[in-house]
Write an enzyme that holds these catalytic residues in place. Sequence first.
Site, PDB file in Angstrom:
ATOM      1  N   GLY A 175       3.136  -4.549  -8.694  1.00 18.74           N
ATOM      2  CA  GLY A 175       1.856  -4.951  -9.284  1.00 18.74           C
ATOM      3  C   GLY A 175       1.178  -6.059  -8.509  1.00 18.74           C
ATOM      4  O   GLY A 175       1.718  -6.586  -7.542  1.00 18.74           O
ATOM      5  N   GLY A 214       0.605  -9.317  -7.777  1.00 20.06           N
ATOM      6  CA  GLY A 214       1.211 -10.620  -8.024  1.00 20.06           C
ATOM      7  C   GLY A 214       0.270 -11.771  -7.729  1.00 20.06           C
ATOM      8  O   GLY A 214       0.383 -12.855  -8.291  1.00 20.06           O
ATOM      9  N   LYS A 253      -7.814 -11.177  -3.592  1.00 24.72           N
ATOM     10  CA  LYS A 253      -6.439 -11.375  -3.120  1.00 24.72           C
ATOM     11  C   LYS A 253      -6.264 -12.863  -2.854  1.00 24.72           C
ATOM     12  O   LYS A 253      -7.088 -13.454  -2.143  1.00 24.72           O
ATOM     13  CB  LYS A 253      -6.246 -10.566  -1.825  1.00 24.72           C
ATOM     14  CG  LYS A 253      -4.831 -10.378  -1.378  1.00 24.72           C
ATOM     15  CD  LYS A 253      -4.794  -9.221  -0.382  1.00 24.72           C
ATOM     16  CE  LYS A 253      -3.494  -9.113   0.343  1.00 24.72           C
ATOM     17  NZ  LYS A 253      -3.500  -7.936   1.240  1.00 24.72           N
ATOM     18  N   GLY A 276       1.335 -16.784  -5.863  1.00 29.73           N
ATOM     19  CA  GLY A 276       0.020 -16.232  -6.205  1.00 29.73           C
ATOM     20  C   GLY A 276      -1.072 -16.551  -5.201  1.00 29.73           C
ATOM     21  O   GLY A 276      -2.223 -16.185  -5.399  1.00 29.73           O
ATOM     22  N   ARG A 283     -11.980  -8.067  -1.578  1.00 26.71           N
ATOM     23  CA  ARG A 283     -11.809  -6.768  -0.939  1.00 26.71           C
ATOM     24  C   ARG A 283     -12.597  -5.714  -1.700  1.00 26.71           C
ATOM     25  O   ARG A 283     -12.662  -5.758  -2.932  1.00 26.71           O
ATOM     26  CB  ARG A 283     -10.316  -6.429  -0.938  1.00 26.71           C
ATOM     27  CG  ARG A 283      -9.989  -5.070  -0.398  1.00 26.71           C
ATOM     28  CD  ARG A 283      -8.543  -5.026   0.037  1.00 26.71           C
ATOM     29  NE  ARG A 283      -7.624  -4.919  -1.092  1.00 26.71           N
ATOM     30  CZ  ARG A 283      -6.296  -5.003  -0.951  1.00 26.71           C
ATOM     31  NH1 ARG A 283      -5.745  -5.192   0.224  1.00 26.71           N
ATOM     32  NH2 ARG A 283      -5.523  -4.880  -1.997  1.00 26.71           N
ATOM     33  N   ARG A 313      -2.715   3.725  -5.951  1.00 26.23           N
ATOM     34  CA  ARG A 313      -1.727   3.853  -4.880  1.00 26.23           C
ATOM     35  C   ARG A 313      -0.687   4.896  -5.269  1.00 26.23           C
ATOM     36  O   ARG A 313      -0.566   5.236  -6.461  1.00 26.23           O
ATOM     37  CB  ARG A 313      -0.999   2.508  -4.689  1.00 26.23           C
ATOM     38  CG  ARG A 313      -1.908   1.318  -4.501  1.00 26.23           C
ATOM     39  CD  ARG A 313      -1.255   0.033  -5.015  1.00 26.23           C
ATOM     40  NE  ARG A 313      -2.212  -1.080  -5.027  1.00 26.23           N
ATOM     41  CZ  ARG A 313      -2.297  -2.008  -4.085  1.00 26.23           C
ATOM     42  NH1 ARG A 313      -1.466  -2.008  -3.079  1.00 26.23           N
ATOM     43  NH2 ARG A 313      -3.204  -2.960  -4.161  1.00 26.23           N
ATOM     44  N   ASP A 323       3.592   1.422  -2.176  1.00 27.94           N
ATOM     45  CA  ASP A 323       2.573   0.616  -2.861  1.00 27.94           C
ATOM     46  C   ASP A 323       1.423   0.281  -1.921  1.00 27.94           C
ATOM     47  O   ASP A 323       0.401  -0.238  -2.364  1.00 27.94           O
ATOM     48  CB  ASP A 323       3.191  -0.681  -3.417  1.00 27.94           C
ATOM     49  CG  ASP A 323       3.968  -1.461  -2.379  1.00 27.94           C
ATOM     50  OD1 ASP A 323       4.865  -0.878  -1.744  1.00 27.94           O
ATOM     51  OD2 ASP A 323       3.672  -2.654  -2.172  1.00 27.94           O
ATOM     52  N   ASN A 324       1.576   0.585  -0.646  1.00 28.89           N
ATOM     53  CA  ASN A 324       0.508   0.324   0.322  1.00 28.89           C
ATOM     54  C   ASN A 324      -0.113   1.617   0.827  1.00 28.89           C
ATOM     55  O   ASN A 324      -0.721   1.634   1.896  1.00 28.89           O
ATOM     56  CB  ASN A 324       1.042  -0.497   1.498  1.00 28.89           C
ATOM     57  CG  ASN A 324       1.429  -1.910   1.094  1.00 28.89           C
ATOM     58  OD1 ASN A 324       0.943  -2.415   0.088  1.00 28.89           O
ATOM     59  ND2 ASN A 324       2.291  -2.531   1.864  1.00 28.89           N
TER      60      ASN A 324
HETATM   61  P1  AMP Z   1       2.315  -6.883   0.040  1.00 25.79           P
HETATM   62  O1  AMP Z   1       3.458  -7.135   0.973  1.00 25.79           O
HETATM   63  O2  AMP Z   1       1.134  -7.801   0.251  1.00 25.79           O
HETATM   64  O3  AMP Z   1       1.918  -5.447  -0.028  1.00 25.79           O
HETATM   65  O4  AMP Z   1       2.852  -7.312  -1.396  1.00 25.79           O
HETATM   66  C1  AMP Z   1       3.962  -6.714  -2.021  1.00 25.79           C
HETATM   67  C2  AMP Z   1       4.108  -7.248  -3.423  1.00 25.79           C
HETATM   68  O5  AMP Z   1       4.379  -8.653  -3.414  1.00 25.79           O
HETATM   69  C3  AMP Z   1       2.890  -7.077  -4.297  1.00 25.79           C
HETATM   70  O6  AMP Z   1       3.346  -6.845  -5.599  1.00 25.79           O
HETATM   71  C4  AMP Z   1       2.198  -8.417  -4.183  1.00 25.79           C
HETATM   72  O7  AMP Z   1       1.350  -8.681  -5.274  1.00 25.79           O
HETATM   73  C5  AMP Z   1       3.387  -9.366  -4.156  1.00 25.79           C
HETATM   74  N1  AMP Z   1       3.089 -10.644  -3.475  1.00 25.79           N
HETATM   75  C6  AMP Z   1       2.947 -10.855  -2.143  1.00 25.79           C
HETATM   76  N2  AMP Z   1       2.708 -12.162  -1.897  1.00 25.79           N
HETATM   77  C7  AMP Z   1       2.679 -12.801  -3.099  1.00 25.79           C
HETATM   78  C8  AMP Z   1       2.482 -14.150  -3.509  1.00 25.79           C
HETATM   79  N3  AMP Z   1       2.265 -15.129  -2.633  1.00 25.79           N
HETATM   80  N4  AMP Z   1       2.522 -14.415  -4.831  1.00 25.79           N
HETATM   81  C9  AMP Z   1       2.753 -13.440  -5.734  1.00 25.79           C
HETATM   82  N5  AMP Z   1       2.964 -12.162  -5.413  1.00 25.79           N
HETATM   83  C10 AMP Z   1       2.923 -11.826  -4.106  1.00 25.79           C
HETATM   84 MG    MG Z   2       0.637  -4.321  -0.912  1.00 24.83          MG
END
Ligand code: AMP
Ligand code: MG
Length: 503
Positions: free
Chosen positions: A92, A94, A115, A128, A178, A185, A254-255
């Site tokens: 989800g 985050g 983001k 976050g 964005r 996804r 998820d991507n």
């Molecule tokens: P990503 O690698 O950006 O595709 O993120 C993978 C997952 O990690 C997703 O659920 C993001 O929302 C979560 N995520 C990545 N960075 C953070 C962060 N700094 N704080 C909270 N959630 C994060």
């Molecule tokens: Mg992602």
Amino acid sequence: MSTIPRSLFGFDNSFVRELEGLYEPWQPAGSSRPTFLALNRPLAAELGLDVATLERPEGLDVLAGNRVPEGATPVAQAYAGHQFGSFVPRLGDGRALLLGELAAPDGRRVDVHFKGSGRTPFARGGDGKAAVGPMLREYVISEAMHALGVPTTRSLAVVGTGDHVLRETKLPGAILTRVAASHLRVGTFQYAAQAGDTGLVRRLTEYAIDRHYPEVADEEHPYLAFFTAVVDAQAALIARWMLVGFVHGVMNTDNMTISGETIDYGPCAFMEAFAPGTVFSSIDHAGRYAYGNQPYLAQWDLARLAEPLVPLVDEDSDVAVAALTTVLSTFPARYSGYWLEGMRAKLGLPTAVGGPPAEDDAEAVAPDVALANDLMALFQADGVDFTLGFRRLAGALTGEDRWLRDQFTDCEAFDGWAARWRALLGDHDPQQVAAAMNRVNPLYIPRNERVEQALTAATEGDMAPFERLVEVVRAPFDEQADAELYATPAAPAGEPYRTFCGT
Ligand code: AMP
Ligand code: MG
């Protein structure tokens, strides 16, 4: 938190209305001292947004998460995902939020999404937040991809928050806004399915059909036709990546979007010296998401989309699995078709040239396929720069082949290849073919050295190199004044420049 008038964004929220169970309502954390780092004026205009209002303090406040516009109902979207092959049932948003959906003047519906806007119920251990560097990286790479004609999410703005983010060091924080055809996804389907709620999967699929593939609704087997449409969109997308040398870096489920847009620019980069094993992500130790693996991994991810669709496709799961497997197995041919179409354009081959292999030889490869594969083998043998190698090919038709010939240790092999290529081109006007090739083979990509330099300067407060880089990559096919640096491959690490034949 105050609201601002609807005039800035006229939001609608079909996702929130129709897909309860797939989100948590949430508010952005806000920024203490927001400033614009980048604002995408051409995109704002395309979306029918009032650029002047966006630039004013009330616009900045919205993009900084300090004011939620009237009509917006921000939510953190739920999704699951296979990350490097392992299933995580609850990922989800985050650190992200869907602010709402806009109707663009051309009739498209797009998501507007933050983001780096603070922790959400999906944050797990994360803070976050997002740092300036990675958000500007997404901005410039997505702009480049768009200019190269690759389907992608776009970046409307990057706002510096004025707050710090703790990574290995203390970094300035940022929020990216964005814009995407949607944020559905493969992992959204996985999330709905693992909740054990077939009704939710059905609602999600119908929503996705309505939003992205309305033409399949009238098919005899709409859910299977939906899967076919996604398989096809992804085959086309991955072929586009391969044709510009793009390495995504984290092709987790998820991507991967349902719309067929590139999403989530993390440890991504453009390959320079051609090598199928190219990996940029420091966490991808096994090279799972290497350049040359991307088509296989896309098919693997699509198999994960097929699984939640099984109960929708047929009551008899054996029948459903067989039907979905048949569709999935069309991925390689679809991908190869798109790749060859793009490769023919890169080589300047007119549509009618080439043709199928001789009928009496089932093993034979079509001449255009062989030509493309052999050029790639030559590039690989000498680590020729993928972008410049194709760009300079046009010169070989107009007598300017010195740079290109210089790249190869085995000149005879290249000359032999070039003779076959010219034979396939036939008697088409070389000037015209060269001009057509220059419209599909970019001169400028966001090269790693330039990107790193721009992001480092931006992190230290100097936006000029970033702005120049964005300007150059927005016109990748047009030779620009004073831009040689942006078309120069990096020197191979630890090795002196090599010169080969011809000089
Ligand atoms: P990503 O690698 O950006 O595709 O993120 C993978 C997952 O990690 C997703 O659920 C993001 O929302 C979560 N995520 C990545 N960075 C953070 C962060 N700094 N704080 C909270 N959630 C994060
Ligand atoms: Mg992602």
